[in-house]
Design an enzyme around this catalytic site. Structure first.
Site, PDB file in Angstrom:
ATOM      1  N   ASP A  97       0.594  -9.967   2.016  1.00  0.00           N
ATOM      2  CA  ASP A  97       1.795  -9.184   2.247  1.00  0.00           C
ATOM      3  C   ASP A  97       2.632  -9.980   3.246  1.00  0.00           C
ATOM      4  O   ASP A  97       2.132 -10.369   4.299  1.00  0.00           O
ATOM      5  CB  ASP A  97       1.375  -7.840   2.861  1.00  0.00           C
ATOM      6  CG  ASP A  97       2.341  -6.717   2.547  1.00  0.00           C
ATOM      7  OD1 ASP A  97       3.556  -6.941   2.702  1.00  0.00           O
ATOM      8  OD2 ASP A  97       1.877  -5.636   2.178  1.00  0.00           O
ATOM      9  N   ASP A 199       7.631  -7.603   1.683  1.00  0.00           N
ATOM     10  CA  ASP A 199       7.967  -6.265   2.175  1.00  0.00           C
ATOM     11  C   ASP A 199       9.489  -6.044   2.145  1.00  0.00           C
ATOM     12  O   ASP A 199      10.266  -6.942   2.465  1.00  0.00           O
ATOM     13  CB  ASP A 199       7.458  -6.169   3.621  1.00  0.00           C
ATOM     14  CG  ASP A 199       7.449  -4.751   4.162  1.00  0.00           C
ATOM     15  OD1 ASP A 199       6.794  -3.890   3.566  1.00  0.00           O
ATOM     16  OD2 ASP A 199       8.127  -4.517   5.189  1.00  0.00           O
ATOM     17  N   GLU A 262       8.863  -5.899  -2.958  1.00  0.00           N
ATOM     18  CA  GLU A 262       8.907  -4.439  -2.815  1.00  0.00           C
ATOM     19  C   GLU A 262      10.361  -4.019  -2.827  1.00  0.00           C
ATOM     20  O   GLU A 262      11.123  -4.354  -1.917  1.00  0.00           O
ATOM     21  CB  GLU A 262       8.258  -3.988  -1.501  1.00  0.00           C
ATOM     22  CG  GLU A 262       8.232  -2.469  -1.394  1.00  0.00           C
ATOM     23  CD  GLU A 262       8.180  -1.912   0.026  1.00  0.00           C
ATOM     24  OE1 GLU A 262       7.814  -0.739   0.176  1.00  0.00           O
ATOM     25  OE2 GLU A 262       8.534  -2.635   0.977  1.00  0.00           O
ATOM     26  N   HIS A 323       0.487   2.557  -0.595  1.00  0.00           N
ATOM     27  CA  HIS A 323       0.142   3.100   0.719  1.00  0.00           C
ATOM     28  C   HIS A 323       1.275   3.899   1.362  1.00  0.00           C
ATOM     29  O   HIS A 323       1.103   4.413   2.460  1.00  0.00           O
ATOM     30  CB  HIS A 323      -0.267   1.945   1.637  1.00  0.00           C
ATOM     31  CG  HIS A 323       0.865   0.989   1.889  1.00  0.00           C
ATOM     32  ND1 HIS A 323       1.417   0.219   0.891  1.00  0.00           N
ATOM     33  CD2 HIS A 323       1.572   0.715   3.008  1.00  0.00           C
ATOM     34  CE1 HIS A 323       2.409  -0.495   1.399  1.00  0.00           C
ATOM     35  NE2 HIS A 323       2.522  -0.217   2.681  1.00  0.00           N
ATOM     36  N   ASP A 324       2.427   3.945   0.709  1.00  0.00           N
ATOM     37  CA  ASP A 324       3.572   4.679   1.258  1.00  0.00           C
ATOM     38  C   ASP A 324       3.847   5.991   0.525  1.00  0.00           C
ATOM     39  O   ASP A 324       4.648   6.793   0.994  1.00  0.00           O
ATOM     40  CB  ASP A 324       4.840   3.829   1.153  1.00  0.00           C
ATOM     41  CG  ASP A 324       4.761   2.578   2.007  1.00  0.00           C
ATOM     42  OD1 ASP A 324       4.170   2.642   3.097  1.00  0.00           O
ATOM     43  OD2 ASP A 324       5.306   1.538   1.575  1.00  0.00           O
TER      44      ASP A 324
HETATM   45  C1  GLC Z   1       7.362  -1.192   3.562  1.00  0.00           C
HETATM   46  C2  GLC Z   1       5.898  -0.939   3.748  1.00  0.00           C
HETATM   47  C3  GLC Z   1       5.714   0.227   4.663  1.00  0.00           C
HETATM   48  C4  GLC Z   1       6.320  -0.117   5.997  1.00  0.00           C
HETATM   49  C5  GLC Z   1       7.774  -0.562   5.838  1.00  0.00           C
HETATM   50  C6  GLC Z   1       8.253  -1.254   7.061  1.00  0.00           C
HETATM   51  O1  GLC Z   1       7.993  -0.150   2.921  1.00  0.00           O
HETATM   52  O2  GLC Z   1       5.284  -0.765   2.507  1.00  0.00           O
HETATM   53  O3  GLC Z   1       4.373   0.597   4.811  1.00  0.00           O
HETATM   54  O4  GLC Z   1       6.256   0.975   6.860  1.00  0.00           O
HETATM   55  O5  GLC Z   1       7.932  -1.477   4.790  1.00  0.00           O
HETATM   56  O6  GLC Z   1       7.691  -2.528   7.157  1.00  0.00           O
END
Ligand code: GLC
Ligand code: CA
Length: 527
Positions: A97, A199, A262, A323-324
């Site tokens: 990541d 990310d 993402e 995970h979100d």
């Molecule tokens: C992304 C991650 C999340 C995090 C955010 C800030 O959305 O998946 O878990 O809190 O970025 O880095």
């Protein structure tokens, strides 16, 4: 020729919650390594590991203090090298990541940047004067609630953070910072990582003039604060594509690596992230299944729309959980979770499976005093907490589910003594068995790994589609309802059941009318 990241299946590991090797209740790299054989058994091709870099853990690793190290809670560079080596020996790829939008406030770049307005690193972050008449420079809101601007008294300016104040955003318009980030990518590529999940890729560049975001008139106090405004000027800016192309070029310096983004955007905007001449992300994450209403007509329409807007040569991908977001079984229930994994693993394109979804882990109740997620703490009562999706992997029925010798950092599910790998791997009717059957079937049938996708029918209850590649042809029929359904089979060739979500009916010949039980999905193959 197809690449591994096209025909393979990705598996997301949330490292705090996969396997604890040293009894501190938190998962770690040695733990992941000890469980690689399980992933091989399951039929996974690559793991993506959420951040493991040194971090004060304000956002559990998404606040990076050093891009080229390993946080002691997870291990060391040595344990990382060992993990990569063993994974590669077992023919598993490892994807890291990468968190380039922001660092931790503890990163030495930020410490330098906030030291003075003339520090060479000042421009590596986003500093602005107060608005005319005082206050934050504009109306942008943090994704975790509150203003996205924090006042820095000693230098008399605000800094921007799309997430926590402990996660200052980097300024991707700065060339030196870019070069430093490219070096960080090379650091891991040289160490053998097979790619990156980047990310919040659509956040990387903000409007040059920092214009106010337009308010969303439909917002209510029951919605997260971020939804007060549309992210018109804070995300998805045209210049972001050049930044991504820069990362892609670094990845291209090495052979056979993958760049995943993402990106939470509707499909029409999402596909721009494949980049000019497909030189952006190999896989801009397609999150549509996380929010599309769980019914045959909606899912059918979504797949058709996505297939239709994909640029020529662009490779599709699908995600059910992460995970979100709420786990798939928490959202659609344990019965439909089986239909969901059959969908995920039979659509065209690379599937990403979230750890624990193969066990059908559902909603986990998190008592208020054990909430860990910083977002849930900042905006209580909205039900947006991410802890329920981050609970430990359940390996067996022992005291801490084989995850740890100690109380884990987040609770197990109430039913972990039945819902665990040891129990479910010997039960042919379990969702774990179903996932494994689908993954192995997928490997053996090119129709599934890279064949065409064609809708056969969709009505209010059933979605049916065909996958074919050369002579290899399979049919998937999914019942999205809790009632029995019938589906009229309209194929010239005879077919039989290869896999049922219920774990039985294997080899059953299919006559002209196919009967589906409640919440049943069937994979049919030529008889
Ligand atoms: C992304 C991650 C999340 C995090 C955010 C800030 O959305 O998946 O878990 O809190 O970025 O880095
Ligand atoms: Ca540990």
């Amino acid at each position: 020729m197809y690449h591994w990241w096209q025909i393979g299946t990705l598996y997301q590991v949330y490292p705090r919650s996969f396997q604890d090797s040293n009894g501190d209740g938190i998962g770690d790299l040695d733990g992941i390594r000890q469980r690689l054989d399980y992933l091989v058994w399951l039929g996974i091709d690559a793991i993506w590991i959420s951040p493991i870099y040194p971090s004060p853990m304000h956002d559990f690793g998404y606040d990076v203090a050093d891009y080229c190290g390993i946080d002691p809670v997870f291990g060391s560079l040595e344990s990382f090298d060992r993990l990569i080596d063993e994974a590669h020996t077992k023919k598993l790829k490892v994807i890291l990541d990468f968190v380039p939008n922001h660092t931790s406030i503890a990163h030495h770049w930020f410490i330098a940047s906030r030291r003075s307005r003339t520090d060479p690193k000042r421009d590596w972050y986003i500093w602005r004067d107060p608005a005319q008449g005082g206050g934050p420079p504009n109306n942008w809101i943090s994704n975790f609630g509150g203003s996205a601007w924090t006042w820095d008294k000693s230098t008399g300016q605000y800094y921007y953070h799309a997430y926590l104040a402990e996660q200052p955003d980097l300024n991707w318009r700065n060339r030196d910072m870019r070069a430093a980030m490219h070096e960080a990518l090379r650091f891991w590529l040289r160490r053998g990582v097979d790619g990156f999940r980047v990310d919040v890729m659509w956040h990387l560049i903000k409007d040059a003039a920092f214009r106010d975001n337009p308010p969303d008139p439909t917002w209510t106090v029951h919605d997260p604060e971020i939804d007060r405004v549309f992210q018109t000027y804070s995300t998805d800016q045209p210049e972001v594509h050049e930044v991504i192309a820069g990362m892609r070029q670094v990845v291209e310096e090495f052979e056979n690596r993958v760049l995943i983004g993402e990106i939470y955007l509707p499909v029409e905007k999402l596909v721009a992230y494949y980049g000019k001449n497909l030189m952006g992300a190999h896989l801009p994450f397609n999150f549509q299944l996380l929010s599309t209403p769980w019914a045959a007509p909606h899912i059918g329409a979504l797949v058709e729309r996505y297939e239709a807007v994909l640029p020529a040569g662009a490779w599709p991908n699908w995600v059910l959980s992460n995970h979100d977001r709420p786990r798939i079984a928490a959202r659609v229930g344990p019965e439909q979770a089986r239909v969901a994994v059959m969908l995920l693993l039979t659509l065209r394109g690379t599937p990403t499976l979230y750890y624990g979804d193969e066990l059908g882990i559902g909603h986990v109740e998190i008592a208020p005093d054990v909430i860990r997620d910083p977002w849930a703490k900042r905006e209580p009562g909205l039900g947006i907490g991410r802890d329920p999706s981050r609970t430990p992997m359940q390996w067996d029925g022992s005291a801490f589910a084989g995850f740890s010798m100690h109380d884990p950092w987040l609770p197990l599910t109430f039913d972990y003594q039945a819902r665990n790998v040891a129990a479910m791997s010997i039960d042919e009717t379990s969702i774990l068995f179903l996932v494994r059957s689908l993954l192995h079937y997928r490997r053996q049938h090119t129709s599934l790994s890279h064949g065409e996708w064609r809708l056969l029918s969709r009505n209010s209850s059933i979605l049916a589609y065909q996958r074919h590649h050369g002579d290899n042809r399979i049919i998937v029929v999914l019942n999205y309802t809790a009632d029995q359904q019938a589906w009229f089979v309209n194929t010239a060739t005879k077919v039989r059941v290869a896999i049922s979500t219920h774990g039985d009916r294997r080899g059953e010949p299919v006559l002209s009318t196919l009967r589906l039980r409640a919440n049943e999905g069937l994979l049919l193959e030529p008889a």
